[in-house]
Motif scaffolding. Structure first.
Motif, PDB file in Angstrom:
ATOM      1  N   PHE A 143       0.821  -1.211   0.000  1.00 53.92           N
ATOM      2  CA  PHE A 143       0.000   0.000   0.000  1.00 53.92           C
ATOM      3  C   PHE A 143       0.856   1.262   0.000  1.00 53.92           C
ATOM      4  O   PHE A 143       0.479   2.279  -0.597  1.00 53.92           O
ATOM      5  CB  PHE A 143      -0.919  -0.018   1.228  1.00 53.92           C
ATOM      6  CG  PHE A 143      -1.995   1.024   1.219  1.00 53.92           C
ATOM      7  CD1 PHE A 143      -3.210   0.775   0.598  1.00 53.92           C
ATOM      8  CD2 PHE A 143      -1.805   2.251   1.822  1.00 53.92           C
ATOM      9  CE1 PHE A 143      -4.212   1.733   0.591  1.00 53.92           C
ATOM     10  CE2 PHE A 143      -2.795   3.217   1.822  1.00 53.92           C
ATOM     11  CZ  PHE A 143      -4.009   2.953   1.193  1.00 53.92           C
ATOM     12  N   ASN A 168      -1.951   2.599  -3.678  1.00 52.79           N
ATOM     13  CA  ASN A 168      -3.301   2.036  -3.676  1.00 52.79           C
ATOM     14  C   ASN A 168      -3.906   1.926  -5.079  1.00 52.79           C
ATOM     15  O   ASN A 168      -4.897   1.238  -5.279  1.00 52.79           O
ATOM     16  CB  ASN A 168      -4.224   2.893  -2.801  1.00 52.79           C
ATOM     17  CG  ASN A 168      -5.551   2.219  -2.522  1.00 52.79           C
ATOM     18  OD1 ASN A 168      -5.607   1.020  -2.257  1.00 52.79           O
ATOM     19  ND2 ASN A 168      -6.642   2.987  -2.579  1.00 52.79           N
ATOM     20  N   GLU A 201      -6.340  -3.621  -1.870  1.00 50.32           N
ATOM     21  CA  GLU A 201      -7.531  -3.905  -1.063  1.00 50.32           C
ATOM     22  C   GLU A 201      -8.312  -5.144  -1.522  1.00 50.32           C
ATOM     23  O   GLU A 201      -8.721  -5.955  -0.694  1.00 50.32           O
ATOM     24  CB  GLU A 201      -8.435  -2.672  -0.993  1.00 50.32           C
ATOM     25  CG  GLU A 201      -7.856  -1.560  -0.121  1.00 50.32           C
ATOM     26  CD  GLU A 201      -8.882  -0.500   0.213  1.00 50.32           C
ATOM     27  OE1 GLU A 201     -10.052  -0.682  -0.125  1.00 50.32           O
ATOM     28  OE2 GLU A 201      -8.494   0.523   0.814  1.00 50.32           O
ATOM     29  N   TYR A 250      -6.082  -7.244   1.502  1.00 48.72           N
ATOM     30  CA  TYR A 250      -6.659  -6.702   2.727  1.00 48.72           C
ATOM     31  C   TYR A 250      -7.073  -7.836   3.656  1.00 48.72           C
ATOM     32  O   TYR A 250      -7.477  -8.915   3.214  1.00 48.72           O
ATOM     33  CB  TYR A 250      -7.856  -5.825   2.387  1.00 48.72           C
ATOM     34  CG  TYR A 250      -8.287  -4.913   3.519  1.00 48.72           C
ATOM     35  CD1 TYR A 250      -7.363  -4.277   4.322  1.00 48.72           C
ATOM     36  CD2 TYR A 250      -9.634  -4.691   3.775  1.00 48.72           C
ATOM     37  CE1 TYR A 250      -7.752  -3.430   5.353  1.00 48.72           C
ATOM     38  CE2 TYR A 250     -10.043  -3.848   4.800  1.00 48.72           C
ATOM     39  CZ  TYR A 250      -9.096  -3.230   5.581  1.00 48.72           C
ATOM     40  OH  TYR A 250      -9.474  -2.392   6.601  1.00 48.72           O
TER      41      TYR A 250
END
Length: 383
Positions: free
Chosen positions: A154, A162, A266, A270
Motif C-alpha cells: 500500500f 493504492n 484492497e 486486505y
C-alpha cells in the motif's frame, strides 16, 4: 450382487463405490453430483446468462473458492485457523502484475508460473515462523504477516500505492499459449485452462489428504504431543502443509490478476479478504474437499450481487454466516448426507415430521426468549 466393490466407510457402513481412479471411488449419488458439477463447470459461460447470472462473477468465486480449498488443508486436518491467507492470494496476483508492468512478460502462462513461485515463496517464509505455534497465536501471527505485506504494498511506489498495477503490456492484454485473443476469446481460454488445472489440483489434494502424509496431519490436528511422541516431525509437516495451502492461494490469485488485468491491494491483500476465504471454507463445508469451492462461488456472488438487493448487504452476509453456524455447522456440502438421511427417514416415518416441526418451534421460541432476556439485561439491567 453389485458389479462395483463394496467398501466400509468411516461410519462403519458398507456402501457401493464406483472406482474413478486408483484409490478413488464415489458412491452412486456422489458420482451423479460429480458429473453434474463437471457439466455445470464446462457449460457455465453459456448457461449462466440464460438464468441472469454473470459467469465472470462466478469465475471469480471459483478462484477464491480454490484459495479456500488450500486453506482447508490447514483448517480440516491440522485444525489451525489462518487469518492471513490473503497474503498468498495477493502475492500471486502481484506476482503477475509486477512481471507484466515492470518486466514486460507478456505470456499468460509464464505470468501464472511467476505468481505461483512468488506466492509459494511467501508461504515458505511465513510458514517457517508460524509452524511451531497453535490456536490463537498461530491465527494472530498469520494475520500480522498479512497486514505487514498489505501495508508494504500500500505504501510502496514500486507497487503504485493504492492505485495498483495494470496487467497489460503496451496497452494490450497478455497472450495465452503465445496467441493473441479477442476479449471474449481471452476470457474463455483463461477460464477453461483454469478449470482443467483446478481439477488436477483437486485430484492432487484428494490424493494428498488420503496419503500417509494426510493421516499424519490428522494426527497432528488431534493431538500434537501424541503425534510428536510417535515420531511425526510436527513443525516440519505443518510447515509443508502451510506451503501447499499457500500454493493453491497463489495460483488462484495469479488467475485473478489475469482475469481482472488490474491488481490493487484492497481486493487482494486486505485482511478482510482473509476472513472471506475462511468464511468460504465454513460456508461450503470444511469437512469436505469441494465444499470450500462451492462456498467461494456462493459468497463472492452474494457479496457482489447483494448490494443491488439491500442497502446493508454486509449485514446479509453476516446473517448467512450465523445461519450456517447455527443450523448447518457442517456447511452446505457437508450437510448434504445428513439432509439425505433426514429425508429418507421422514419418507419412511411421516409422523416424525410433526415432531421435527415442534422441536424447531421450541428451539426458535427458546432463542427469542434468550435474546429478549439479554436485551433487558443490557438496557434495563434486569431480567
Amino acid at each position: 450382487m453389485s458389479r462395483f466393490p463394496l467398501v466400509e466407510d468411516r461410519d462403519g457402513q458398507t456402501v457401493v463405490r464406483i472406482p474413478l481412479t486408483r484409490g478413488l471411488g464415489l458412491t452412486p449419488l456422489q458420482t451423479v453430483f460429480a458429473f453434474l458439477g463437471l457439466v455445470g463447470l464446462f457449460a457455465l459461460p453459456f448457461l449462466a446468462g440464460l438464468v441472469g447470472l454473470s459467469w465472470e462473477r462466478l469465475f471469480r468465486g471459483i478462484l477464491f473458492g480454490l484459495a479456500a480449498v488450500g486453506l482447508n488443508l490447514l483448517l480440516r486436518h491440522t485444525e489451525l485457523v489462518s487469518f492471513g491467507h490473503a497474503a498468498f492470494f495477493g502475492g500471486g496476483a502481484y506476482g503477475v502484475a509486477v512481471l507484466a508492468a515492470h518486466y514486460n512478460v507478456s505470456e499468460g502462462l509464464l505470468l501464472l508460473l511467476g505468481a505461483v513461485i512468488v506466492g509459494t515463496t511467501l508461504a515458505v517464509v511465513i510458514g517457517y515462523f508460524v509452524a511451531g505455534y497453535v490456536d490463537i497465536y498461530f491465527a494472530l501471527l498469520t494475520l500480522a504477516f498479512n497486514q505487514v505485506l498489505f501495508a508494504t504494498v500500500f505504501r510502496s511506489g514500486f507497487f503504485n500505492y493504492n492505485d495498483g498495477l495494470q496487467v497489460r503490456i503496451g496497452g494490450d492484454r497478455p497472450t495465452l499459449f503465445f496467441l493473441e485473443w479477442t476479449t471474449l476469446g481471452y476470457d474463455l481460454v483463461l477460464y477453461y485452462t483454469t478449470i482443467v488445472l483446478m481439477l488436477v489440483m483437486l485430484l492432487a489434494m484428494w490424493k494428498l489428504i488420503n496419503s500417509p502424509f494426510g493421516r499424519a496431519l490428522d494426527a497432528i490436528g488431534q493431538d500434537r504431543t501424541r503425534a510428536r511422541f510417535i515420531g511425526i516431525p510436527v513443525e516440519k509437516y505443518v510447515w509443508l502443509s502451510f506451503t501447499i495451502s499457500g500454493l493453491y492461494g497463489a495460483f488462484a490469485g495469479g488467475v485473478y490478476a489475469l482475469l481482472r488485468l488490474h491488481v490493487q491491494p484492497e481486493p487482494t491483500l486486505y485482511v478482510f479478504v482473509s476472513g472471506e476465504i475462511l468464511f468460504m471454507a465454513i460456508l461450503g463445508g470444511f469437512t469436505t474437499l469441494v465444499g470450500p469451492l462451492i462456498g467461494g462461488i456462493i459468497l463472492v456472488y452474494l457479496l457482489e450481487a447483494a448490494r443491488f438487493w439491500v442497502e446493508y448487504y454486509h449485514a446479509l452476509t453476516g446473517l448467512v454466516l450465523l445461519a450456517i453456524v447455527f443450523f448447518m455447522p457442517k456447511g452446505i456440502v457437508g450437510s448434504l448426507p445428513d439432509f439425505n438421511a433426514w429425508v429418507a427417514g421422514r419418507v419412511r416415518e411421516p409422523g416424525r415430521l410433526q415432531e421435527d416441526v415442534r422441536s424447531a418451534t421450541a428451539a426458535v421460541r427458546e432463542g427469542v426468549d434468550r435474546a429478549t432476556t439479554t436485551v433487558r439485561i443490557i438496557v434495563f439491567g434486569v431480567k
